[in-house]
Design an enzyme around this catalytic site. Structure first.
Site, short mmCIF file in Angstrom:
data_model
loop_
_atom_site.label_atom_id
_atom_site.label_comp_id
_atom_site.label_asym_id
_atom_site.label_seq_id
_atom_site.Cartn_x
_atom_site.Cartn_y
_atom_site.Cartn_z
N ASP C 127 18.77 -6.83 26.89
CA ASP C 127 19.50 -8.10 26.97
C ASP C 127 18.70 -9.28 26.42
O ASP C 127 19.27 -10.34 26.19
CB ASP C 127 19.89 -8.40 28.42
CG ASP C 127 20.98 -7.47 28.92
OD1 ASP C 127 21.58 -6.76 28.10
OD2 ASP C 127 21.24 -7.47 30.14
N HIS C 276 27.20 2.30 26.76
CA HIS C 276 25.85 2.85 26.76
C HIS C 276 25.30 3.21 25.38
O HIS C 276 24.10 3.40 25.24
CB HIS C 276 25.79 4.08 27.67
CG HIS C 276 25.76 3.72 29.11
ND1 HIS C 276 26.90 3.36 29.80
CD2 HIS C 276 24.73 3.61 29.99
CE1 HIS C 276 26.58 3.08 31.05
NE2 HIS C 276 25.28 3.23 31.19
#
Lengths: 346, 346, 346, 346
Positions: C127, C276
């Protein structure tokens, strides 16, 4: 001769390669002129055209999608649709059509051909479920994208000791799931042709954890559980319920399977839905080669006046087969084909 | 039963996928034991073995190369080689061999089979020039790598108004050049099967600049110019000479063609030799699927006692054909196949 | 010296590259021995170890995931957890720890360092929301995967005149959405830091169709609509309802936005949730380079006795900063950074 | 205001992204008009223009190369060149220029700025050797391509127990070799800044075979051996000679190193020269992001009247620095930077 070209149905890597081949050979070898029809059968139906020549085909070979646009419009469901098409073709001076599409688009082509319209078909479906041809373009690209995703998911599954469920395209046929499952080293492949037993799957998952690393389950969007009884599908959870881990499970079959696995095995499971990324973007070399050859052969068929045919790959040869052959029945994964690699999935 | 496995010749994406399929099905379905022979025929010749079971095959599906190693050793060129192999097989208790390789490796397999050794072959060549099978694994990977390189070179050619010559693998057969040339949108494809006329090529290059963007020429490493006379190859420059731009031109056919183009057209030309990157690394989905199916079928052939056969792709079916069929003649690009897409190259 | 290594939190491309660099330099230059702790802080907590040396690090550089496994175990939430860790480290003779992880894992490291445990941290989050460092490894890989997906979706959006909504990772910070949105040529980017106005977004979508091709909206999973009033989030549809096209809209923010767009603009919209695949698989060159340099620097910090620090990228330099600096506050997208590229999104 | 844009020097992934950002923000925010100058400085010199607006910039973000074309024309080497440029700018009503290029192109920009031409520079080089900025766009793409090639070559090297020498771009600076060597897990990296000792390299190669798998050597095209004496470069073979294996060794430094390794160690060695594939094709996400931000900042600099500046990346910030700063000295790999990862190469 003046030839119209259209692309119908879902987009598919290789459509532009077909268009380019049709036009390049049509112009340079046969001396044809071209009209681009926009948005599938909507184009000839409503007279929506665009210029189409060698210039418009520059640089489109590696590009996904279709410069002609697409739609699912069916002229046989429109009052007076066939007459409108005839009138529009006549007005534009179009002598023949090359229609590039899947079951629906070629179904229309088949009926129009029976009604005397000069049409040649090119089969297109990323699902690979059209009969009469070994492969359709777009399929190889979709399988490669799915395989690359599975490759990536293996490391996540292993690092977290998780089950990962990958939902791929295939509403009626399991070709993408089967090929990507074999290529990606999946632990199980679930396809529409073979209803699965959720309890057996869960036991298999547990075995994998014992003897092996974390399993990847590849599932076609159209896969279904075996029926468990009167109107029941054998799955415990329905959309919107919370599973044992407190995750709300929604959406498609992939999500539901992941929820069941968590519930029944106590192993963490996650679903990934590949969706539209499987059908966009640049085609693989195989798909460009196949699409180009389909296009070259299709325009030769027009030149030969062999209407009512569609192009088909047989081995390494491009043949012309009757349009009806490609649209009569869906090509499904046979039990033998499903069983071939079961040593990896069993 | 105890089965030996070996991989010979140049490495090729998909070798590990074959090994894994052979072993997984052999162990899990047929209850076989395995011996890994190292470095091609050198392994059984010198008794070089390694353990080979399900454990060794974990995680190798997506990996290029071969866990068994490879070599070009030919036991028929070694005094008493065949006897040594027999003795080593006997000593290791090996009842049958799965030999994965190209023309040379399968040539040895063919002769050994004739001498009564239990051997089953799996065809392997990135060049796709083995007869008897529609495709060999490794080829699709090589074509994709070459196509991606051509995609990249287009933008350079256009930005600099240059000719780019891409030399790809293919000593005897032009399959990689032909497929990558079609898929990559090349302006010309030169292959060993069709000697090229350098002067005609240069005129073609000039035409392209007039009507089109900068040309990409794809050339097989084995491509040759038409003979210009007594022992002459029609090319002006020999290795080591400076061309019109002062660049010393060396190396292979790609470099020489680039030099001739500069000399004869006054356009800047550069050669790129793709080399070994075409044969390494992870296989495409198609190659993993094909290799896996070859492996599954090969171990079934062993179980069925169908020795002296090799696996072959026909359409979407894996068949067993006599080893002799795959090794009798090279599969070359026919004039018709070369001409099919000439509208793009003409 | 004996050094323990662990990886915690979500898996991330580059973890193995860090481990390899730590071990290679530790063994070859500093003469250290290593202990691999399994599954994050669970490893030292429960004394779960694995051998870790140069041998275990062979071939792991290009592999995603982590050979050490991972978990979200927090020893501070376990009664007597810290004492257990101390005892296990002492028993294994471990003098220092290299902890590779994100906010949570490094938060534990920070507290342990304050309690006198010799620990050095390596920041990890796809992130990119850890303070104190310009970038974290894994982020570049995630952005490239998202960008490639957007590239693919453009052709689908255009061919079908559709809106495509791409949901990417980012619960608290919009870095992936912002970078992939800029790189992929998105028409709008919605991030957690800037609540969006669904009505303004829909008007923007309509404008795009007028002047431009079909829009792609990139949205962080953590993006939220502006509040429309008492407990309302300004969105009409809630999970499970059917939208104007009859699709049941479920799941995350991407799906809900797509539903609202269909409802309010009458344009077809689809959502793709990358999930994912963004965090698995082989790291990009940038991430391998960054992860390797973090690892080299981390083991030097251990050798220098600079505990309580974490590695940080500043420009092209790797610095050591206090662990507290990286874990104090999340690094969010500032209004100025969000506005920088708004000409493409406005 | 009317702004001219040009791209000079070798092509580089990201050029189109800069052009698009400059034009989009220039038109939509600042209300500027644009003139596209063709082929670098040749454009303003000879008055070669093309239309440049939002329309021309559609779809170019992911495309390599430059829609404006490029050249290495230097107006200061043309009699009266500067006056011609002034006259052409005046005639076209162009108030300011955005020049996108490397050392040479920006060197011209620097001098023109000193002569009072309103020019703003954007640094471009895949070699990453421009001072004043942490990175240039195109570099990340080149490093990724080289790294992917190295990944592929590992499996070949291992399967055949061979040495593979990979020659990458970098005439004066070793950045691509260093980054790709670290990211690809090379066994040695040879760069122009650090003359190499061929004998030490060969001993290192032998060690690798003893303790490790087959080595990959990454070498910048500009790498040189240490001098062995009067005018000698320490290498035995010169171009054109046959090596110990009978291969004629030609071409660049990669080929010569491979020949020496064969000669001195008896190990088979092959060279792969990546060449132009490193500079073409679609840019990575990082390069698109950096190029876009450079473009946005550059047109703001024009709007602010900050001429004589170039854009620079510092950490995650885009700054404006004097053009002279970027062109004064080449940014080379320092001994410390080269030594940082030597544990892998030693």
């Amino acid at each position: 001769m003046r030839v119209g070209v259209l692309t119908g149905g879902g987009d598919c890597p290789g459509l532009n390669a077909v268009i380019r081949a049709v036009v390049r050979k049509g112009v340079q070898v046969h001396g044809f002129e071209f009209v681009g029809y926009r948005d599938g059968w909507k184009g000839p139906l409503e007279g929506l055209t665009m210029p189409l020549g060698v210039e418009q085909c520059r640089g489109i070979l590696p590009r996904g999608g279709t410069i002609l646009g697409s739609s699912r419009t069916n002229p046989f469901k429109v009052e007076g649709g066939v007459e409108q098409i005839r009138a529009n073709l006549a007005e534009a001076g179009v002598d023949a059509l090359v229609a590039i599409g899947g079951e629906d688009t070629l179904g229309v082509a088949t009926k129009l051909a029976e009604l005397g319209v000069n049409v040649v078909g090119v089969p297109k479906t990323i699902d690979n479920d059209l009969s009469g041809t070994d492969f359709t373009f777009g399929f190889d690209t979709a399988v490669n994208i799915a395989t690359e995703a599975i490759d990536r998911l293996h490391t996540t599954a292993e690092s977290h000791h998780r089950v990962l469920v990958v939902e791929v395209m295939g509403r009626h046929a399991g070709w993408i799931a089967l090929h990507a499952g074999i290529a990606g080293g999946a632990s199980a492949v679930l396809i529409p042709e073979q209803p699965f037993d959720i309890e057996a799957l869960c036991r298999h998952v547990e075995t994998r954890f014992e003897t092996h690393y974390a399993p990847i389950i590849v599932v076609s969007e159209g896969a279904v559980p075996v029926e468990a009884g009167e109107g029941e599908d054998g799955m415990t959870l329905v959309s919107g319920e919370k599973d044992a881990f407190g995750h709300v499970r929604l959406g498609g079959i992939g999500d539901r399977i992941a929820a069941e696995i968590e519930q029944r095995t106590g192993k963490e499971a996650r679903a990934v839905v590949l969706g539209h990324v499987q059908r966009g973007g640049t085609p693989t070399a195989f798909d460009r080669w196949l699409a180009t050859r389909f296009g070259l052969q299709a325009i030769d068929a027009v030149a030969d006046g062999e209407f009512g045919t569609m192009m088909a790959l047989h081995g390494t040869r491009i043949d012309r087969v009757p349009l009806t052959e490609g649209t009569a029945v869906l090509k499904l994964v046979s039990p033998a084909e499903y069983a071939e690699a079961e040593v990896f999935f069993g």
